[in-house]
Design a protein around this motif. Structure first.
Motif, PDB file in Angstrom:
ATOM      1  N   GLY A 290       6.986   7.899   5.667  1.00  0.00           N
ATOM      2  CA  GLY A 290       7.200   9.245   6.183  1.00  0.00           C
ATOM      3  C   GLY A 290       8.496   9.840   5.690  1.00  0.00           C
ATOM      4  O   GLY A 290       9.321   9.188   5.035  1.00  0.00           O
ATOM      5  N   PHE A 291       8.688  11.125   5.978  1.00  0.00           N
ATOM      6  CA  PHE A 291       9.912  11.820   5.586  1.00  0.00           C
ATOM      7  C   PHE A 291      11.064  11.326   6.454  1.00  0.00           C
ATOM      8  O   PHE A 291      10.975  11.325   7.692  1.00  0.00           O
ATOM      9  CB  PHE A 291       9.740  13.329   5.740  1.00  0.00           C
ATOM     10  N   VAL A 292      12.137  10.918   5.820  1.00  0.00           N
ATOM     11  CA  VAL A 292      13.268  10.336   6.547  1.00  0.00           C
ATOM     12  C   VAL A 292      14.050  11.447   7.239  1.00  0.00           C
ATOM     13  O   VAL A 292      14.529  12.382   6.602  1.00  0.00           O
ATOM     14  CB  VAL A 292      14.173   9.542   5.595  1.00  0.00           C
ATOM     15  N   GLN A 293      14.182  11.329   8.556  1.00  0.00           N
ATOM     16  CA  GLN A 293      14.868  12.329   9.372  1.00  0.00           C
ATOM     17  C   GLN A 293      16.303  11.929   9.710  1.00  0.00           C
ATOM     18  O   GLN A 293      17.167  12.796   9.876  1.00  0.00           O
ATOM     19  CB  GLN A 293      14.103  12.532  10.685  1.00  0.00           C
ATOM     20  N   ALA A 294      16.554  10.624   9.855  1.00  0.00           N
ATOM     21  CA  ALA A 294      17.874  10.156  10.276  1.00  0.00           C
ATOM     22  C   ALA A 294      18.118   8.764   9.711  1.00  0.00           C
ATOM     23  O   ALA A 294      17.180   7.973   9.554  1.00  0.00           O
ATOM     24  CB  ALA A 294      17.965  10.126  11.800  1.00  0.00           C
TER      25      ALA A 294
ATOM     26  N   PRO B  46      26.853  -0.919  12.513  1.00  0.00           N
ATOM     27  CA  PRO B  46      28.306  -0.837  12.640  1.00  0.00           C
ATOM     28  C   PRO B  46      29.029  -2.149  12.361  1.00  0.00           C
ATOM     29  O   PRO B  46      30.249  -2.151  12.178  1.00  0.00           O
ATOM     30  CB  PRO B  46      28.509  -0.399  14.101  1.00  0.00           C
ATOM     31  N   ILE B  47      28.294  -3.254  12.301  1.00  0.00           N
ATOM     32  CA  ILE B  47      28.946  -4.543  12.064  1.00  0.00           C
ATOM     33  C   ILE B  47      28.528  -5.210  10.756  1.00  0.00           C
ATOM     34  O   ILE B  47      29.117  -6.212  10.354  1.00  0.00           O
ATOM     35  CB  ILE B  47      28.681  -5.515  13.236  1.00  0.00           C
ATOM     36  N   ASP B  48      27.526  -4.663  10.079  1.00  0.00           N
ATOM     37  CA  ASP B  48      27.046  -5.274   8.837  1.00  0.00           C
ATOM     38  C   ASP B  48      26.378  -4.199   7.985  1.00  0.00           C
ATOM     39  O   ASP B  48      25.278  -3.750   8.298  1.00  0.00           O
ATOM     40  CB  ASP B  48      26.054  -6.400   9.141  1.00  0.00           C
ATOM     41  N   ARG B  49      27.041  -3.800   6.902  1.00  0.00           N
ATOM     42  CA  ARG B  49      26.493  -2.709   6.102  1.00  0.00           C
ATOM     43  C   ARG B  49      25.276  -3.125   5.275  1.00  0.00           C
ATOM     44  O   ARG B  49      24.679  -2.294   4.585  1.00  0.00           O
ATOM     45  CB  ARG B  49      27.572  -2.132   5.195  1.00  0.00           C
ATOM     46  N   ASN B  50      24.898  -4.400   5.339  1.00  0.00           N
ATOM     47  CA  ASN B  50      23.660  -4.821   4.694  1.00  0.00           C
ATOM     48  C   ASN B  50      22.431  -4.399   5.491  1.00  0.00           C
ATOM     49  O   ASN B  50      21.318  -4.426   4.979  1.00  0.00           O
ATOM     50  CB  ASN B  50      23.647  -6.345   4.512  1.00  0.00           C
ATOM     51  N   ILE B  51      22.655  -4.021   6.744  1.00  0.00           N
ATOM     52  CA  ILE B  51      21.550  -3.647   7.623  1.00  0.00           C
ATOM     53  C   ILE B  51      21.566  -2.137   7.841  1.00  0.00           C
ATOM     54  O   ILE B  51      22.617  -1.552   8.134  1.00  0.00           O
ATOM     55  CB  ILE B  51      21.657  -4.388   8.970  1.00  0.00           C
ATOM     56  N   MET B  52      20.399  -1.516   7.698  1.00  0.00           N
ATOM     57  CA  MET B  52      20.273  -0.060   7.814  1.00  0.00           C
ATOM     58  C   MET B  52      19.140   0.306   8.762  1.00  0.00           C
ATOM     59  O   MET B  52      18.160  -0.433   8.895  1.00  0.00           O
ATOM     60  CB  MET B  52      19.984   0.550   6.441  1.00  0.00           C
ATOM     61  N   PHE B  53      19.289   1.457   9.393  1.00  0.00           N
ATOM     62  CA  PHE B  53      18.302   1.978  10.331  1.00  0.00           C
ATOM     63  C   PHE B  53      17.872   3.366   9.867  1.00  0.00           C
ATOM     64  O   PHE B  53      18.679   4.124   9.317  1.00  0.00           O
ATOM     65  CB  PHE B  53      18.896   2.075  11.739  1.00  0.00           C
ATOM     66  N   TYR B  54      16.617   3.700  10.103  1.00  0.00           N
ATOM     67  CA  TYR B  54      16.136   5.034   9.752  1.00  0.00           C
ATOM     68  C   TYR B  54      15.012   5.460  10.688  1.00  0.00           C
ATOM     69  O   TYR B  54      14.314   4.635  11.275  1.00  0.00           O
ATOM     70  CB  TYR B  54      15.668   5.086   8.280  1.00  0.00           C
ATOM     71  N   GLY B  55      14.853   6.769  10.847  1.00  0.00           N
ATOM     72  CA  GLY B  55      13.752   7.330  11.618  1.00  0.00           C
ATOM     73  C   GLY B  55      12.974   8.296  10.747  1.00  0.00           C
ATOM     74  O   GLY B  55      13.560   8.984   9.895  1.00  0.00           O
ATOM     75  N   THR B  56      11.658   8.385  10.954  1.00  0.00           N
ATOM     76  CA  THR B  56      10.830   9.182  10.057  1.00  0.00           C
ATOM     77  C   THR B  56       9.860  10.100  10.792  1.00  0.00           C
ATOM     78  O   THR B  56       9.655  10.012  11.995  1.00  0.00           O
ATOM     79  CB  THR B  56       9.994   8.289   9.106  1.00  0.00           C
TER      80      THR B  56
END
Length: 429
Positions: free
Chosen positions: A182-186, A191-201
């Motif tokens: 889906g289109f990424v909204q956010a 905050p403790i490990d930049r290898n991990i990412m979160f996204y909402g679609t």
């Protein structure tokens, strides 16, 4: 694949139509606003529609309207960053404070070096007095959100090309790109490990990626579009805000929703959430929610978020949010007796300065009119409209406060990013 191509094509067509309408309406709307103000109603923003909210709101004195409050001149326009060739949808200061990132309809992410904004005394600076350090151009369509890593070394961007991309700030090179559903909204780094990412679609997905294990991504299914998110400091929980007007706290270890509540009874979509973080035990615990009902709600997050309940404190009026992805940001007022960190005493009436506490915060929001709205949230339980910043000529999509300096950034459909500054240096007395 055919369905995805069709969805992408329809979105592009819709965006093109909206941009054409925007160009046609921009001048007439702004001219009407200026003409309206010239008729002697300068304290009242030009409005297209009236507030339509039937929610359980706080007492009327907390439903702030600009025309009923004291006006202050806390921030003034200091610089304008030009370079984008389309509407600018998102803007974010790095945690080190040196850089500002902006994402645009023109498919680019730009990184600006913003040192010395406060020194542009005596007038409005331009991009020449600051500096664009990187132009990042790997997205295929609009960029919807950008977020910095905690060390400011990397930038995460999300776009309507259904990807999240990671950029090395120093080199300007794309480090990784991930396909999303889906289109990424956010987007957000852990905050403790930049290898991990979160996204909402747009396809109701809250996604979690670990670039060390790209095949082990976690996909959490929501029941509506995920428009905004906040990752808690321990990275074990995520707060999402969606198109059904619902805020949900998720346990990322098992993908379970452990807490949920509706922002307001009519369930208007939420466009953005922002949290005022404070490391002290008794510091502000505010959550601000931008909603399509034209009300900016401020909640107390309790003493132990995410486990504590949220309590509605203020419902702020005046700005316009209906049908547009408007974003806001917090800034704590840290004072040393004189409140010189954010405000010069000459900037605000004496009776206002006397009421500012050490735990007060500023809340700035964009608006579907060409203004930035600035509110003060007091530790005493009160809130006040402070200022309407005028300078943009079209919708203001997002704001971002500098992490340490009295600087506010705003971005707009007028293709520009503007920097606003407050400080004693600009006053002679």
């Amino acid at each position: 694949m055919d369905a995805e191509k069709k969805e992408t094509k329809l979105l592009k067509q819709r965006i093109e139509v909206l941009e054409k309408e925007n160009i046609a309406l921009k001048k007439s709307l702004y001219d009407l606003s200026v003409r309206f103000n010239m008729l002697g109603h300068r304290a009242v923003p030009f409005t297209i529609d009236s507030l339509d909210a039937n929610g359980d709101l706080p007492p009327m004195e907390s439903l702030l309207e600009p025309q009923r409050t004291r006006r202050a001149t806390a921030f003034s326009l200091k610089a304008e960053l030009k370079g984008h060739t389309g509407a600018v949808y998102t803007v974010e200061f790095s945690q080190c404070g040196r850089f500002l990132a902006s994402g645009s309809f023109d498919k680019s992410v730009r990184i600006w070096e913003t040192n010395g904004v406060g020194s542009t005394v005596g007038g409005v600076g331009t991009a020449g007095s600051l500096r664009e350090v990187q132009g990042l151009r790997k997205h295929a369509v609009t960029i919807s959100d950008v977020k910095w890593s905690s060390d400011s070394a990397e930038l995460l961007s999300g776009g309507y090309d259904q990807t999240c991309k990671i950029w090395d700030v120093e080199s300007g090179k794309m480090v990784d790109s991930y396909e999303c559903e889906g289109f990424v909204q956010a987007v957000s780094f852990s905050p403790i490990d930049r290898n991990i990412m979160f996204y909402g679609t747009s396809r109701n997905v809250l996604g979690i990626l670990d670039r060390r294990k790209p095949d082990a991504a976690l996909t959490i299914r929501n029941d509506s579009m995920v428009n905004s998110l906040y990752v808690f400091p321990d990275a074990m929980s995520v707060l999402s805000a969606d198109a059904s007007g619902c805020l949900k706290t998720w346990d990322v270890r098992d993908g379970r929703s452990c807490h949920s509540f509706v922002n307001e009874p009519t369930k208007k979509p939420i466009s953005h959430i922002t949290v005022c973080d404070d490391k002290s035990d008794d510091g502000p615990r505010y959550l601000a929610v931008n909603s399509y009902d034209n009300v900016l709600r401020v909640y107390d997050r309790g003493f132990a978020p995410p486990d504590s309940s949220y309590r509605l404190l203020h419902a702020l009026k005046g700005y316009k949010n209906k049908n547009w992805p408007i974003k806001s940001s917090f800034r704590r007022i840290k004072s040393s007796g004189s409140h010189g960190d954010i405000f010069a005493k000459a900037d605000i009436p004496a009776d206002t300065i006397d009421t500012i506490g050490d735990s007060d915060v500023l809340l700035a929001t964009g608006s579907a009119d060409p203004f930035v709205y600035l509110y003060q949230i007091s530790s005493h339980g009160t809130s006040e409209f402070l200022q309407r910043l005028e300078g943009h000529t079209d919708r203001v999509y997002a704001t971002s406060f500098h992490p340490t300096e009295p600087i506010l950034a705003s971005c707009s459909a007028d293709f520009s990013v503007k920097l606003w500054y407050s400080g004693k240096s600009k006053r002679s007395s």
